[in-house]
Design a protein around this motif. Sequence first.
Motif, PDB file in Angstrom:
ATOM      1  N   SER A   1       0.828  -1.209   0.000  1.00  0.00           N
ATOM      2  CA  SER A   1       0.000   0.000   0.000  1.00  0.00           C
ATOM      3  C   SER A   1       0.857   1.252   0.000  1.00  0.00           C
ATOM      4  O   SER A   1       0.505   2.251  -0.627  1.00  0.00           O
ATOM      5  CB  SER A   1      -0.930   0.013   1.213  1.00  0.00           C
ATOM      6  OG  SER A   1      -1.922  -0.968   1.090  1.00  0.00           O
ATOM      7  N   LEU A   2       1.988   1.179   0.708  1.00  0.00           N
ATOM      8  CA  LEU A   2       2.844   2.351   0.771  1.00  0.00           C
ATOM      9  C   LEU A   2       3.382   2.700  -0.604  1.00  0.00           C
ATOM     10  O   LEU A   2       3.386   3.869  -1.007  1.00  0.00           O
ATOM     11  CB  LEU A   2       3.997   2.108   1.743  1.00  0.00           C
ATOM     12  CG  LEU A   2       4.727   3.353   2.229  1.00  0.00           C
ATOM     13  CD1 LEU A   2       3.781   4.264   2.991  1.00  0.00           C
ATOM     14  CD2 LEU A   2       5.903   2.968   3.126  1.00  0.00           C
ATOM     15  N   PHE A   3       3.829   1.672  -1.357  1.00  0.00           N
ATOM     16  CA  PHE A   3       4.333   2.013  -2.691  1.00  0.00           C
ATOM     17  C   PHE A   3       3.194   2.250  -3.677  1.00  0.00           C
ATOM     18  O   PHE A   3       3.287   3.104  -4.560  1.00  0.00           O
ATOM     19  CB  PHE A   3       5.349   0.971  -3.195  1.00  0.00           C
ATOM     20  CG  PHE A   3       4.813  -0.191  -3.972  1.00  0.00           C
ATOM     21  CD1 PHE A   3       4.360  -0.035  -5.266  1.00  0.00           C
ATOM     22  CD2 PHE A   3       4.810  -1.470  -3.424  1.00  0.00           C
ATOM     23  CE1 PHE A   3       3.896  -1.126  -6.001  1.00  0.00           C
ATOM     24  CE2 PHE A   3       4.360  -2.556  -4.148  1.00  0.00           C
ATOM     25  CZ  PHE A   3       3.891  -2.386  -5.437  1.00  0.00           C
ATOM     26  N   PHE A   4       2.062   1.526  -3.524  1.00  0.00           N
ATOM     27  CA  PHE A   4       0.960   1.767  -4.444  1.00  0.00           C
ATOM     28  C   PHE A   4       0.321   3.126  -4.208  1.00  0.00           C
ATOM     29  O   PHE A   4      -0.214   3.735  -5.136  1.00  0.00           O
ATOM     30  CB  PHE A   4      -0.109   0.675  -4.320  1.00  0.00           C
ATOM     31  CG  PHE A   4      -1.230   0.853  -5.311  1.00  0.00           C
ATOM     32  CD1 PHE A   4      -1.088   0.416  -6.614  1.00  0.00           C
ATOM     33  CD2 PHE A   4      -2.405   1.495  -4.958  1.00  0.00           C
ATOM     34  CE1 PHE A   4      -2.092   0.606  -7.544  1.00  0.00           C
ATOM     35  CE2 PHE A   4      -3.415   1.688  -5.875  1.00  0.00           C
ATOM     36  CZ  PHE A   4      -3.262   1.234  -7.175  1.00  0.00           C
ATOM     37  N   SER A   5       0.367   3.598  -2.965  1.00  0.00           N
ATOM     38  CA  SER A   5      -0.233   4.902  -2.682  1.00  0.00           C
ATOM     39  C   SER A   5       0.456   6.008  -3.459  1.00  0.00           C
ATOM     40  O   SER A   5      -0.090   7.096  -3.633  1.00  0.00           O
ATOM     41  CB  SER A   5      -0.179   5.207  -1.184  1.00  0.00           C
ATOM     42  OG  SER A   5       1.165   5.311  -0.740  1.00  0.00           O
ATOM     43  N   THR A   6       1.672   5.726  -3.951  1.00  0.00           N
ATOM     44  CA  THR A   6       2.327   6.717  -4.797  1.00  0.00           C
ATOM     45  C   THR A   6       1.580   6.910  -6.110  1.00  0.00           C
ATOM     46  O   THR A   6       1.766   7.919  -6.782  1.00  0.00           O
ATOM     47  CB  THR A   6       3.783   6.323  -5.099  1.00  0.00           C
ATOM     48  OG1 THR A   6       3.801   5.068  -5.799  1.00  0.00           O
ATOM     49  CG2 THR A   6       4.589   6.204  -3.827  1.00  0.00           C
ATOM     50  N   ALA A   7       0.713   5.931  -6.476  1.00  0.00           N
ATOM     51  CA  ALA A   7      -0.111   6.119  -7.674  1.00  0.00           C
ATOM     52  C   ALA A   7      -1.085   7.261  -7.453  1.00  0.00           C
ATOM     53  O   ALA A   7      -1.312   8.087  -8.344  1.00  0.00           O
ATOM     54  CB  ALA A   7      -0.874   4.829  -8.001  1.00  0.00           C
ATOM     55  N   SER A   8      -1.680   7.313  -6.240  1.00  0.00           N
ATOM     56  CA  SER A   8      -2.584   8.423  -5.955  1.00  0.00           C
ATOM     57  C   SER A   8      -1.800   9.723  -5.816  1.00  0.00           C
ATOM     58  O   SER A   8      -2.282  10.789  -6.206  1.00  0.00           O
ATOM     59  CB  SER A   8      -3.409   8.137  -4.693  1.00  0.00           C
ATOM     60  OG  SER A   8      -2.593   7.785  -3.612  1.00  0.00           O
ATOM     61  N   ILE A   9      -0.570   9.635  -5.267  1.00  0.00           N
ATOM     62  CA  ILE A   9       0.265  10.827  -5.204  1.00  0.00           C
ATOM     63  C   ILE A   9       0.597  11.301  -6.613  1.00  0.00           C
ATOM     64  O   ILE A   9       0.582  12.488  -6.915  1.00  0.00           O
ATOM     65  CB  ILE A   9       1.576  10.555  -4.433  1.00  0.00           C
ATOM     66  CG1 ILE A   9       1.273  10.338  -2.961  1.00  0.00           C
ATOM     67  CG2 ILE A   9       2.548  11.714  -4.581  1.00  0.00           C
ATOM     68  CD1 ILE A   9       2.502  10.047  -2.138  1.00  0.00           C
ATOM     69  N   SER A  10       0.881  10.327  -7.506  1.00  0.00           N
ATOM     70  CA  SER A  10       1.212  10.708  -8.875  1.00  0.00           C
ATOM     71  C   SER A  10       0.021  11.370  -9.549  1.00  0.00           C
ATOM     72  O   SER A  10       0.184  12.284 -10.359  1.00  0.00           O
ATOM     73  CB  SER A  10       1.670   9.493  -9.688  1.00  0.00           C
ATOM     74  OG  SER A  10       0.585   8.692 -10.077  1.00  0.00           O
ATOM     75  N   GLY A  11      -1.197  10.906  -9.190  1.00  0.00           N
ATOM     76  CA  GLY A  11      -2.383  11.562  -9.729  1.00  0.00           C
ATOM     77  C   GLY A  11      -2.487  12.999  -9.269  1.00  0.00           C
ATOM     78  O   GLY A  11      -2.843  13.891 -10.044  1.00  0.00           O
ATOM     79  N   ALA A  12      -2.162  13.223  -7.986  1.00  0.00           N
ATOM     80  CA  ALA A  12      -2.180  14.588  -7.457  1.00  0.00           C
ATOM     81  C   ALA A  12      -1.002  15.395  -8.004  1.00  0.00           C
ATOM     82  O   ALA A  12      -1.160  16.529  -8.467  1.00  0.00           O
ATOM     83  CB  ALA A  12      -2.131  14.547  -5.933  1.00  0.00           C
ATOM     84  N   PHE A  13       0.192  14.779  -7.954  1.00  0.00           N
ATOM     85  CA  PHE A  13       1.401  15.478  -8.382  1.00  0.00           C
ATOM     86  C   PHE A  13       1.380  15.782  -9.867  1.00  0.00           C
ATOM     87  O   PHE A  13       1.877  16.827 -10.300  1.00  0.00           O
ATOM     88  CB  PHE A  13       2.623  14.627  -8.031  1.00  0.00           C
ATOM     89  CG  PHE A  13       3.931  15.306  -8.269  1.00  0.00           C
ATOM     90  CD1 PHE A  13       4.358  16.321  -7.435  1.00  0.00           C
ATOM     91  CD2 PHE A  13       4.746  14.934  -9.331  1.00  0.00           C
ATOM     92  CE1 PHE A  13       5.571  16.956  -7.647  1.00  0.00           C
ATOM     93  CE2 PHE A  13       5.955  15.557  -9.553  1.00  0.00           C
ATOM     94  CZ  PHE A  13       6.378  16.568  -8.710  1.00  0.00           C
ATOM     95  N   SER A  14       0.795  14.860 -10.645  1.00  0.00           N
ATOM     96  CA  SER A  14       0.743  15.060 -12.093  1.00  0.00           C
ATOM     97  C   SER A  14      -0.028  16.327 -12.437  1.00  0.00           C
ATOM     98  O   SER A  14       0.360  17.081 -13.327  1.00  0.00           O
ATOM     99  CB  SER A  14       0.099  13.845 -12.763  1.00  0.00           C
ATOM    100  OG  SER A  14       0.104  13.977 -14.155  1.00  0.00           O
ATOM    101  N   GLY A  15      -1.140  16.549 -11.701  1.00  0.00           N
ATOM    102  CA  GLY A  15      -1.912  17.763 -11.943  1.00  0.00           C
ATOM    103  C   GLY A  15      -1.128  19.017 -11.600  1.00  0.00           C
ATOM    104  O   GLY A  15      -1.129  20.000 -12.355  1.00  0.00           O
TER     105      GLY A  15
END
Length: 492
Positions: A175-189
Amino acid sequence: MMEKAPSQTSSDPEKTHNGSGELSTFSDVAPIDPALERVVWRKIDFWLLPVVSMFYFLSFLDRSNIGNARVAGLQKDLKMTNQQYSIALTVTYVPYIVAELPSNLLLRYVGPNLMLPTMLALWGVVTTLQGVVHNYSGLLACRFFLGLLEGGVFPGLVLYLSFFYPRQQLQWRISLFFSTASISGAFSGLLAFGIVNMNGIGNRPGWAWIFILEGLFTVVFGLSTYFLLPRTPSHARFLNENEKAYVVARLRETGATGHDDGADDFSWREVWQACTLPQVWMLAVIFFFDGVVLYGLAYFTPSILQGLGYTATRAQLMSVPPFATAFFVNLISAYISDRYHCRGFVTMFTCTLCVIGFAMYLGSQSASVKYGSLFLSITGTYCAAPALSTWSANNAAPHARRATAIAIGFIMTNSGGILATWLLGALSPPPLYRKATITLLIMSILMVVVAGMNTYYLWSQNKKKATIRATISRSEEKPGLGDRSAWFIYNL
């Protein structure tokens, strides 16, 4: 939530419990050393998780940033129709799916310390090249090779972490590494919001710089990871010999590795055995549905927000809060899942969030309510994925069987990604995506139902195994059963 066997005396080495009360999968039980427990997992966390997290962050960022580039003018500049945009996304997933099983089977033998960094650096090159394409054909070529090189990343990372952590400690790390997918969604914007202001520099549009800058960073990081990733716990320079031996013993005790060295050797028979496990195919169905939801939201959230009346620039920023929320909820749900051994119930709860979110989006005419619904649907699907990944990794053994089970799950996830590219592309026109929303709602409901079925199936199998353990000893059981052994307790 795991079923506990009746208490046994410590004089019976074949029916010994570990310190958490869970029946050990194998008979060579290593006593838990509280001091080493604190040290070894903390060291592994410190050395591995930042690198693995950045791997997946860059993977998801480089694959989904085309959604931000689309809003910034990619589709208009390359004169693409909505159908052509969907084709470009689909082209990514075909080689992505083809690469997943072979790469997972090769990972242990080539070495994750060599294979994963090579894939990362090469797909960074392809991401960069997307910023210099001048036509639709060039974009298609880049998307094909991006999918081919990224295909083994997520299943490979899940498998790689299973080399280092006991089963009951795995979801928090995934979950810790997968949560970076949601961070990438936020960071990408946020990143796209800043980069598009480079429009015109070097005679390139702003969307091109999104690909160029993000791709170059991926290349540099990929090259650096050749020196950071250990092949196995036995090769970890940051562990001393005593710590290495302890980690290996704990992994064998909990069923994360085979009972002996030969148990984890490659075998086509084990690949086939994975394909006959009912829990693998029930999870495969959920993986497919979650793939549709997850990639649909990853690729189309900026477009959905633009359809709600926000400007292109504003839509980039408004995509940040839902993904940031998903990150924090993901960590909480992972802690609960690991602490109480309840992968299935966490999956059902997070999928229920998707049901509520899509129902809100479908039933309301208010742009504010529709925007609010994204907090539930994005959070739900981004929390479900690591629970599913861990559930799959926990309930298949030995290595080749587990590698195959994980790969099947991600093949189905990315097959769902193909459907998502069309569902929210050519098949369900913006701005409201009504047909797509109805489909995603139905899929979310089915995810809850099938997760319940799988939980019940695993519980019933554990009951049968408990009966067998009460009648025979470990030495009387046929060898080579893997997760079908009566001494392998399925994780619920």
